[in-house]
Design a protein around this motif. Structure first.
Motif, mmCIF file in Angstrom:
data_model
loop_
_atom_site.group_PDB
_atom_site.id
_atom_site.type_symbol
_atom_site.label_atom_id
_atom_site.label_comp_id
_atom_site.label_asym_id
_atom_site.label_seq_id
_atom_site.Cartn_x
_atom_site.Cartn_y
_atom_site.Cartn_z
ATOM 1 N N LEU A 45 -9.587 34.135 5.560
ATOM 2 C CA LEU A 45 -8.886 33.304 4.596
ATOM 3 C C LEU A 45 -7.380 33.329 4.882
ATOM 4 N N ASN A 46 -6.669 32.377 4.320
ATOM 5 C CA ASN A 46 -5.212 32.371 4.457
ATOM 6 C C ASN A 46 -4.575 33.495 3.654
ATOM 7 N N THR A 47 -5.253 33.940 2.606
ATOM 8 C CA THR A 47 -4.771 35.063 1.810
ATOM 9 C C THR A 47 -4.883 36.326 2.662
ATOM 10 N N LYS A 48 -3.777 37.035 2.800
ATOM 11 C CA LYS A 48 -3.722 38.218 3.674
ATOM 12 C C LYS A 48 -4.840 39.216 3.364
ATOM 13 N N ASP A 49 -5.493 39.674 4.421
ATOM 14 C CA ASP A 49 -6.534 40.710 4.345
ATOM 15 C C ASP A 49 -7.736 40.325 3.486
ATOM 16 N N ASN A 96 -8.106 45.562 -0.340
ATOM 17 C CA ASN A 96 -7.666 46.359 -1.483
ATOM 18 C C ASN A 96 -8.436 45.899 -2.721
ATOM 19 N N SER A 97 -8.345 46.707 -3.775
ATOM 20 C CA SER A 97 -9.158 46.421 -4.967
ATOM 21 C C SER A 97 -8.458 45.510 -5.969
ATOM 22 N N GLU A 98 -7.223 45.115 -5.694
ATOM 23 C CA GLU A 98 -6.480 44.278 -6.638
ATOM 24 C C GLU A 98 -7.052 42.868 -6.682
ATOM 25 N N GLU A 99 -6.992 42.256 -7.869
ATOM 26 C CA GLU A 99 -7.439 40.870 -7.999
ATOM 27 C C GLU A 99 -6.566 39.962 -7.156
ATOM 28 N N SER A 100 -7.148 38.875 -6.671
ATOM 29 C CA SER A 100 -6.400 37.924 -5.865
ATOM 30 C C SER A 100 -6.783 36.503 -6.269
ATOM 31 N N PRO A 101 -6.016 35.891 -7.167
ATOM 32 C CA PRO A 101 -6.309 34.511 -7.563
ATOM 33 C C PRO A 101 -6.282 33.548 -6.371
ATOM 34 N N GLU A 102 -5.400 33.804 -5.407
ATOM 35 C CA GLU A 102 -5.314 32.936 -4.224
ATOM 36 C C GLU A 102 -6.612 32.987 -3.431
ATOM 37 N N ALA A 103 -7.135 34.191 -3.215
ATOM 38 C CA ALA A 103 -8.391 34.339 -2.470
ATOM 39 C C ALA A 103 -9.542 33.686 -3.226
#
Length: 176
Positions: A109-113, A137-144
């Motif tokens: 994806l364009n979202t890092k990692d 990582n375990s953080e939420e990612s709205p972009e992903a």
């Protein structure tokens, strides 16, 4: 004539360098711990098979580009560890599992990692497809998640089949 020859040689060199760059992209290191941010299925997953909670996935790089995947499944209040091998194919970022019965595609994806791991195959005579958006990582990612929704649209899977199970760092069996 010399300038034409130099141009041809230069274009050939650029093509070779580009091909090497593409090969390097194919050598992506998927080793490490991955956290699921969301899942989707193509409608063939029974409600009782949709996971309530999920745990980090561990991927280990093996020889020849193969991968070993360790997952933990929560079933009937218990943790069950499961390992399987994903065998590299000729197609970039495509693997086979379970003696070639399932195909796994990994899309960056364009979202890092963040990547999408999409598995399809046949089970009990039915075609199934299931995808997971995963991050390092375990953080939420709205972009992903937005990119994942676009992927789901491309696959022509209903958006309502996207779900986000509870993510737990460790699996601890329930006490009585």
């Amino acid at each position: 004539m010399k300038s034409l020859l130099l141009t041809v040689l230069l274009l050939g060199l650029v093509a070779v360098l580009k091909a090497q760059e593409d090969l390097l992209d194919d050598k992506e290191d998927f080793s490490g711990t991955w956290y699921m941010k969301g899942m989707v299925h193509n409608g063939t997953l029974p409600k009782n098979k949709i996971p309530e909670r999920v745990f980090p996935v561990t991927i280990t790089a093996l020889e020849e580009g193969n991968l070993e995947v360790k997952i933990i499944i929560w079933k009937k209040g218990q943790c069950h560890e499961f390992k399987f091998k994903m065998e590299k194919t000729e197609e970039p970022n495509k693997y086979v599992t379970f003696h070639g019965k399932r195909h796994v595609y990994i899309e960056k994806l364009n979202t890092k990692d963040h990547y999408i791991f999409y598995c399809e195959g046949h089970f009990k005579g039915k075609h199934f497809g299931m995808g997971k958006v995963m991050g390092r990582n375990s953080e939420e990612s709205p972009e992903a998640m937005e990119e994942f929704k676009e992927f789901v649209k491309r696959k022509k899977i209903p958006q309502e089949n996207i779900f986000v199970p509870e993510m737990r760092e460790e699996c601890e069996p329930e006490s009585d």
